[in-house]
Scaffold this active site. Structure first.
Site, PDB file in Angstrom:
ATOM      1  N   ARG A 220       0.841  -1.190   0.000  1.00 24.39           N
ATOM      2  CA  ARG A 220       0.000   0.000   0.000  1.00 24.39           C
ATOM      3  C   ARG A 220       0.880   1.247   0.000  1.00 24.39           C
ATOM      4  O   ARG A 220       1.940   1.272   0.650  1.00 24.39           O
ATOM      5  CB  ARG A 220      -0.856  -0.037   1.264  1.00 24.39           C
TER       6      ARG A 220
ATOM      7  N   THR B 214      -8.987   0.696  -9.707  1.00 21.82           N
ATOM      8  CA  THR B 214      -8.267  -0.422  -9.138  1.00 21.82           C
ATOM      9  C   THR B 214      -8.357  -1.567 -10.119  1.00 21.82           C
ATOM     10  O   THR B 214      -9.216  -1.578 -10.981  1.00 21.82           O
ATOM     11  CB  THR B 214      -8.949  -0.778  -7.810  1.00 21.82           C
TER      12      THR B 214
ATOM     13  N   ASN C 253      -6.196   4.313  -7.233  1.00 21.97           N
ATOM     14  CA  ASN C 253      -7.430   4.855  -6.655  1.00 21.97           C
ATOM     15  C   ASN C 253      -8.402   5.289  -7.754  1.00 21.97           C
ATOM     16  O   ASN C 253      -9.124   4.471  -8.271  1.00 21.97           O
ATOM     17  CB  ASN C 253      -7.149   5.969  -5.650  1.00 21.97           C
TER      18      ASN C 253
HETATM   19  O1  DON Z   1      -7.939   1.066  -1.591  1.00 24.99           O
HETATM   20  C1  DON Z   1      -9.113   1.317  -1.817  1.00 24.99           C
HETATM   21  O2  DON Z   1     -10.037   0.851  -1.180  1.00 24.99           O
HETATM   22  C2  DON Z   1      -9.442   2.229  -2.985  1.00 24.99           C
HETATM   23  N1  DON Z   1      -8.350   3.107  -3.252  1.00 24.99           N
HETATM   24  C3  DON Z   1      -9.797   1.387  -4.162  1.00 24.99           C
HETATM   25  C4  DON Z   1     -10.185   2.219  -5.364  1.00 24.99           C
HETATM   26  C5  DON Z   1     -10.942   1.471  -6.384  1.00 24.99           C
HETATM   27  O3  DON Z   1     -11.238   0.319  -6.251  1.00 24.99           O
HETATM   28  C6  DON Z   1     -11.379   2.262  -7.553  1.00 24.99           C
HETATM   29  N2  DON Z   1     -11.937   1.398  -8.539  1.00 24.99           N
HETATM   30  N3  DON Z   1     -13.026   1.317  -8.930  1.00 24.99           N
END
Ligand code: DON
Length: 566
Positions: free
Chosen positions: A102, A375, A395
């Site tokens: 992360r 994502t 993100n």
């Molecule tokens: O880590 C997270 O929960 C978010 N940054 C995930 C972002 C995400 O899944 C965007 N896609 N649709």
């Protein structure tokens, strides 16, 4: 053809699913079936490159590195070098683990960095532009995991990816449309000279030579190229020249971390998922434990009763998530209390099947505890039986929209996953608390839920998805579609999804996918429904081990996702 990857299921397939609780219907789609090994990802080229690595004698961890970096080339919307993620694995011998790569807040980040002088949240700063990025973790995570478990050399793994960036890939209709839509914003953020300020049409072959050069240096110099080498210097300079705060010191200090996954039983399954700083595993565990006493199969798939039980459990779990969870290196998380069976039973005691609970009546759970859009996910099973479940993100779509033209990749806008102002929602409408406030070097809370499921002590499913706050509930429904309702993998992935996250107090349904009588029943029981503007809920890529030992891929037709196997 939306479902071009799917093959219509014929009657004989009932035999394959003979141990499923209920046979799947004759209209059900069957995903790709493979004898030994499979990769399912957001792009055909990335799945194929991963599969080629497996065919060449590489294992799931070699294929993971190739697939992830091929996504950075062919799917810049989410695939990345400028982001981070989580990977859960299960070795053929049954041992499990996970790695956290992360992003981290830069050392110069401050708690109030996105607040104006009146304390108001400036969400534009955490979502777009030079201040929105955390320190990327992807290269660190890939190298750490591949070094521990992989078999091939970095050069062997990266060469096909470098070739892909240099020789190009074919732009899909979805991709052309998205690039067209974001073009003005990319110019606004990066200037008119930026690489993606060009007319890119569906069917064009897109080459990214500058990214090929970056990958070539990484192939030659390894992980350190990105964190202390020339790439690090270029990246830090790019950010600082434009008023950003990521420094060479931030990059040099980045470490991926091995973490114990969250492991818990649900009925006859054993679920292995990501621990904090992702909320994925904890929240999935809370929801599944809360719904376990209910006979979901008897209620029926997408019956009002089924939806209510899930929604009420989700409401309660997200209330806890948003209060208690954060980076475990910075905050103490009451893991045992949150997963305690008696506690979770008591949380569901206020559930009334006749009437929706109001989110305003649900707060975080109380127990004795002393404080001391975009994502991408892929699933891999190799011929030895090792499994990798990896979700990675920058993100938002194209992250912060900052494109490092000297290096060929987008930077994330992951800083928006922090609670910039406790009590004020972020771009996914998630309302967080102090546990997830910004601090230098801290990881922002995630919802990513790369998950592996065992049945009878054996590998059964590899699953995960993008979708921000809807990730957890998409993984949940995909598992239940198979375990409770006897669907195959492709059918479980395609099935429409719904979502609740405590606040806002709305049940989101995929538009036009649910029966209007069902929606009316839920409304009459007090549920507030959002059907009109729900974004796509997840884009699941998963693999199911069938009773005969073969693998079925589930590649989500909501995107360009594709399974490849042999
Ligand atoms: O880590 C997270 O929960 C978010 N940054 C995930 C972002 C995400 O899944 C965007 N896609 N649709």
């Amino acid at each position: 053809m939306r479902f071009r990857s799917a093959i219509v299921l014929l009657a004989g397939v009932f035999l394959v699913f003979s141990c499923a609780k209920k046979p799947i219907t004759s209209e059900a789609k069957l995903g790709l079936i493979a004898e030994k090994a499979m990769v399912v990802s957001a792009r055909e080229e990335a799945s194929q490159i991963g599969l080629d690595i497996l065919k060449k004698g590489g294992n799931a961890f070699d294929a993971m590195m190739a697939t992830e970096l091929a996504l950075a080339v062919t799917f810049p919307f989410a695939g990345n070098l400028g982001g981070g993620g989580f990977m859960v694995y299960r070795m053929a011998d049954g041992s499990v683990g996970s790695i956290d790569f992360r992003e981290k807040a830069p050392l110069a980040a401050t708690k109030d960095m996105y607040l104006d002088e009146n304390g108001e949240f400036l969400s534009n700063l955490s979502t777009k532009g030079i201040l929105a990025s955390g320190v990327p973790g992807t290269i660190a995570g890939l190298f750490e995991a591949q070094a521990k478990f992989g078999k091939l050399s970095i050069a062997e793994i990266l060469q096909p990816v470098i070739n892909l960036a240099r020789n190009g890939f074919v732009v899909t209709p979805n991709q052309a449309e998205r690039l067209q839509r974001v073009r003005n914003t990319l110019v606004e953020v990066n200037g008119a000279e930026t690489f993606f300020n060009q007319d890119i049409k569906s069917g064009d072959t897109l080459k990214i030579p500058i990214l090929a050069a970056t990958l070539e240096r990484i192939a030659k110099n390894g992980r350190d190229e990105f964190y202390t080498g020339e790439t690090a210097k270029i990246l830090a300079k790019h950010m600082q020249d434009r008023g950003g705060i990521i420094t060479e010191e931030d990059l040099a200090g980045y470490e991926a971390k091995w973490r114990d996954p969250v492991v818990f039983p649900y009925q006859d399954l054993n679920i292995i998922s990501m621990a904090p700083p992702s909320s994925g595993g904890m929240t999935l565990a809370q929801i599944l434990k809360m719904i376990e006493p209910f006979d979901l199969e008897k209620m029926g798939h997408h019956s009002p009763e089924y939806i209510q039980v899930l929604v009420e459990a989700e409401r309660r779990a997200y209330a806890d998530r948003n209060y208690y969870l954060g980076d475990p290196d910075f905050v103490k998380i009451p893991v045992d209390q949150l997963l305690d069976d008696e506690y979770l039973k008591s949380r569901m005691a206020s559930f009334n099947p006749e009437k929706a609970t109001k989110s305003e009546d649900i707060a975080k759970g109380e127990f004795a505890f002393s404080e001391s859009m975009e994502t991408t996910h892929f699933s891999i099973v190799d011929a030895e039986g090792n499994a990798v479940s990896l979700t990675t993100t920058i993100n938002g779509g194209y992250g912060s929209k900052v494109f490092i033209d000297e290096l060929g990749f987008f930077m994330n806008n992951e800083m928006d996953d922090f609670s910039a102002k406790p009590g004020t929602p972020n771009m996914f409408g998630l309302t967080g608390a102090e546990a997830n406030s910004i601090a230098p070097g801290k990881r922002m809370l995630s919802a990513m839920t790369p998950t592996i499921v065992e049945k009878g002590g054996k590998l059964w499913m590899v699953v995960g998805t993008p979708g921000g706050s809807t990730i957890i509930t998409s993984v949940l429904q995909t598992i239940l579609n198979v375990s409770e309702f006897g669907m195959g993998m492709q059918q479980a992935v395609e099935s429409p999804r719904f979502h609740h996250q405590w606040l806002p107090d709305l049940v989101n349904f995929e538009p036009g996918s649910f029966d209007s009588a069902l929606i009316q029943t839920l409304k009459s029981r007090g549920y507030l429904i959002n059907e009109a503007n729900s974004p796509v809920i997840g884009k699941v890529d998963a693999i199911l081990v069938l009773p005969n030992g073969k693998l079925e891929g589930g590649a989500d037709p909501r995107g360009d996702d594709k399974a490849a196997g042999f």
